[in-house]
Design an enzyme around this catalytic site. Structure first.
Site, short mmCIF file in Angstrom:
data_model
loop_
_atom_site.label_atom_id
_atom_site.label_comp_id
_atom_site.label_asym_id
_atom_site.label_seq_id
_atom_site.Cartn_x
_atom_site.Cartn_y
_atom_site.Cartn_z
N HIS A 46 50.39 27.92 -24.10
CA HIS A 46 51.73 27.84 -23.51
C HIS A 46 51.67 28.70 -22.25
O HIS A 46 51.71 29.93 -22.33
CB HIS A 46 52.79 28.35 -24.48
CG HIS A 46 54.18 28.16 -23.95
ND1 HIS A 46 55.06 27.25 -24.46
CD2 HIS A 46 54.83 28.76 -22.90
CE1 HIS A 46 56.21 27.28 -23.77
NE2 HIS A 46 56.09 28.20 -22.82
N HIS A 66 55.94 19.49 -32.60
CA HIS A 66 56.53 20.44 -33.55
C HIS A 66 57.20 19.65 -34.66
O HIS A 66 58.15 18.91 -34.41
CB HIS A 66 57.59 21.32 -32.85
CG HIS A 66 57.04 22.06 -31.67
ND1 HIS A 66 56.58 23.35 -31.77
CD2 HIS A 66 56.83 21.68 -30.39
CE1 HIS A 66 56.13 23.74 -30.58
NE2 HIS A 66 56.27 22.75 -29.72
N HIS A 111 50.57 17.22 -28.99
CA HIS A 111 51.40 18.44 -29.04
C HIS A 111 52.72 18.07 -29.69
O HIS A 111 53.58 17.43 -29.08
CB HIS A 111 51.65 18.96 -27.61
CG HIS A 111 52.45 20.23 -27.54
ND1 HIS A 111 52.05 21.31 -26.76
CD2 HIS A 111 53.61 20.62 -28.13
CE1 HIS A 111 52.95 22.29 -26.88
NE2 HIS A 111 53.91 21.88 -27.70
N ASP A 166 55.39 17.20 -27.14
CA ASP A 166 56.19 18.42 -27.32
C ASP A 166 57.52 18.12 -27.99
O ASP A 166 58.53 18.78 -27.73
CB ASP A 166 56.40 19.17 -25.99
CG ASP A 166 56.87 20.60 -26.22
OD1 ASP A 166 56.72 21.11 -27.35
OD2 ASP A 166 57.37 21.21 -25.26
N ASN A 226 54.22 27.15 -34.61
CA ASN A 226 55.27 28.17 -34.39
C ASN A 226 56.39 28.06 -35.42
O ASN A 226 57.57 27.98 -35.09
CB ASN A 226 55.82 28.13 -32.96
CG ASN A 226 56.50 26.80 -32.61
OD1 ASN A 226 56.15 25.75 -33.16
ND2 ASN A 226 57.44 26.83 -31.69
N ALA A 262 65.60 26.05 -26.82
CA ALA A 262 64.67 25.26 -26.00
C ALA A 262 63.91 24.28 -26.88
O ALA A 262 63.31 24.68 -27.87
CB ALA A 262 63.70 26.19 -25.28
N ARG A 301 58.22 21.29 -37.61
CA ARG A 301 59.05 22.22 -38.40
C ARG A 301 58.66 22.19 -39.87
O ARG A 301 57.53 21.84 -40.21
CB ARG A 301 60.56 21.93 -38.23
CG ARG A 301 61.03 21.70 -36.79
CD ARG A 301 60.74 22.85 -35.88
NE ARG A 301 61.46 22.70 -34.61
CZ ARG A 301 61.08 23.27 -33.49
NH1 ARG A 301 59.98 24.01 -33.42
NH2 ARG A 301 61.78 23.12 -32.38
N LYS A 361 46.46 28.28 -30.81
CA LYS A 361 47.49 28.19 -29.79
C LYS A 361 47.96 29.57 -29.40
O LYS A 361 48.32 30.38 -30.26
CB LYS A 361 48.67 27.36 -30.34
CG LYS A 361 49.91 27.31 -29.46
CD LYS A 361 49.80 26.27 -28.36
CE LYS A 361 50.97 26.34 -27.38
NZ LYS A 361 52.12 25.57 -27.82
N HIS A 385 51.98 21.02 -22.03
CA HIS A 385 53.21 20.56 -21.37
C HIS A 385 53.28 20.99 -19.91
O HIS A 385 54.13 21.80 -19.51
CB HIS A 385 54.47 21.00 -22.13
CG HIS A 385 54.41 22.35 -22.79
ND1 HIS A 385 54.06 23.49 -22.12
CD2 HIS A 385 54.65 22.73 -24.06
CE1 HIS A 385 54.10 24.52 -22.95
NE2 HIS A 385 54.45 24.07 -24.14
C1 NCD Z 1 59.27 24.35 -28.51
C2 NCD Z 1 59.95 24.52 -29.88
O1 NCD Z 1 61.17 24.28 -29.97
O2 NCD Z 1 59.26 24.87 -30.84
N1 NCD Z 1 60.29 24.36 -27.51
C3 NCD Z 1 60.18 23.86 -26.26
O3 NCD Z 1 61.13 24.05 -25.49
N2 NCD Z 1 59.13 23.19 -25.85
C4 NCD Z 1 58.26 25.42 -28.30
C5 NCD Z 1 57.35 25.16 -27.10
O4 NCD Z 1 56.48 24.30 -27.13
O5 NCD Z 1 57.53 25.84 -26.09
ZN ZN Z 2 55.70 22.76 -27.82
#
Ligand code: NCD
Ligand code: ZN
Length: 354
Positions: free
Chosen positions: A141, A18, A16, A251, A44, A267, A20, A104, A179
């Site tokens: 999620h 991100h 998992h 994450d 995302n 977040a 970007r 997802k 997560h």
């Molecule tokens: C993640 C993000 O910033 O893309 N943020 C997070 O707080 N974990 C999105 C997610 O996995 O919820």
């Molecule tokens: Zn995430």
């Protein structure tokens, strides 16, 4: 007296992450590509990755950004964003072609870049049934967005209201609770063989007192919000238990410092640079280093029906805090991003075994 500890484990996976896009992708992708064999890439982006064509193009950008030190077997595993724009036939074709790995689901509004998410999982029943038939995993999620539900109870409520109906009505569907932040998340995984759970370094090592007790820590703010000490202890016990349903998913979610230290804090925690170090130090503290390989390198590939690694990584815990790991990094354009886990990285180093 402490002594140097050295161990070799099969190459680990991040189930998992991100990464970007654009300049941020270029800055963060090498950390993941250097350390992990598989990386399950979250979709995302804005706009989200909802089609096989978008996933294929994003995968190419990731491989370009991975850089010269990337593992030769680094493999981005692409997930599509499950919302009204997703076309089931396209998902099935993308999976059959080996481009798409899973789908997802984000409840709209639950977290960063989830505005395009859905309301109810079962709205996508036809897609979920097709995924079950084709062996495509659903990644969830699991967080209620009901404002009447306390923030620390939202994982449990979502699981009751949305996940139990799905796994009861479509029992062949392979599902991952992403997560995990509470015992409710652990329990649905423990009780259902088709349900797996990813666990992050920060939910393993921090609780809400770390977040709130000694000066509020925006760097520890993520969704689902880090929960109580008891939940953290239960999560760490599950990760070190040898239960094959639990596996590592960092994450890692970078945000510019300006968005983390703001009136409304974004977040997400950027932990990729020290993701191995943090989990190694926790397992060491718990006397569970012999379970580390299963958690970071075996359980995920087994859950997803993939081959285990044939290459290894050597981890070393040094006797003194002799290293000085950076606590933040900058993108090419100078945007600063804080890094989670530097404390653990003062002790641990790792390198691929040639
Ligand atoms: C993640 C993000 O910033 O893309 N943020 C997070 O707080 N974990 C999105 C997610 O996995 O919820
Ligand atoms: Zn995430």
């Amino acid at each position: 007296m402490s002594e140097v500890i050295s161990l070799e484990i099969d190459a680990p996976d991040d189930w998992h992450v991100h990464l970007r896009d654009d300049e941020m992708l270029e800055a963060v992708a090498p950390y993941t590509a250097n350390a992990f064999r598989h990386a399950l890439i979250m979709p995302n982006l804005v706009p989200p990755i909802t089609s096989t064509a978008l996933a294929a193009a994003y995968r190419n950008r990731i491989l370009t950004a991975a850089g010269p030190d990337a593992r030769t077997d680094f493999t981005p595993m692409m997930a599509l964003y499950l919302n009204d724009d997703l076309d089931t036939a396209d998902l099935l074709a993308g999976a059959a072609d080996g481009i798409v790995f899973g789908a997802k689901f984000y409840p709209a509004g639950a977290t960063t870049n989830s505005a395009a998410g859905g309301t109810s999982l079962l709205d996508y029943r036809a897609t979920l049934e097709a995924m079950a038939g084709a062996g495509i995993p659903l990644l969830v999620h699991a967080e209620s967005t009901d404002p009447d539900i306390d923030i620390f109870d939202r994982e449990a409520v979502f699981i009751d209201q949305q996940m139990f109906p799905v796994i009861e009505q479509i029992p062949e569907l392979r599902v991952t609770v992403e997560h995990i932040s509470t015992r409710a998340g652990l329990e649905i995984v423990q009780d259902h063989p088709q349900v797996g759970g990813s666990i992050t370094p920060h939910h393993l090592t921090c609780d809400r007192s770390d977040l709130l007790a000694n000066g509020m820590r925006p760097d520890l703010y993520c969704k689902p919000v880090i929960n109580s000490r008891d939940e953290r202890i239960a999560i760490a016990a599950a990760a070190t238990s040898g239960d094959p349903s639990f596996f590592y998913g960092t994450d890692s979610a970078p945000h510019p410092l300006g968005k983390k230290e703001a009136a409304k804090v974004a977040a997400g925690i950027f932990n990729a640079p020290y993701a191995i170090e943090v989990v190694a130090e926790l397992f060491h503290e718990m006397g569970a280093l012999d379970e580390l390989e299963a958690f970071v390198s075996h359980h995920g590939v087994d859950h997803y029906g993939l081959e285990r690694a044939t290459t290894k990584v050597r981890l070393t815990r040094h006797v003194v805090d002799e290293l000085e790991p950076a606590e933040s990094m900058r993108t090419a354009g100078g945007t600063e991003v804080r890094i989670f886990g530097a404390d653990a990285a003062r002790r641990w180093t790792w390198e691929p075994v040639p």
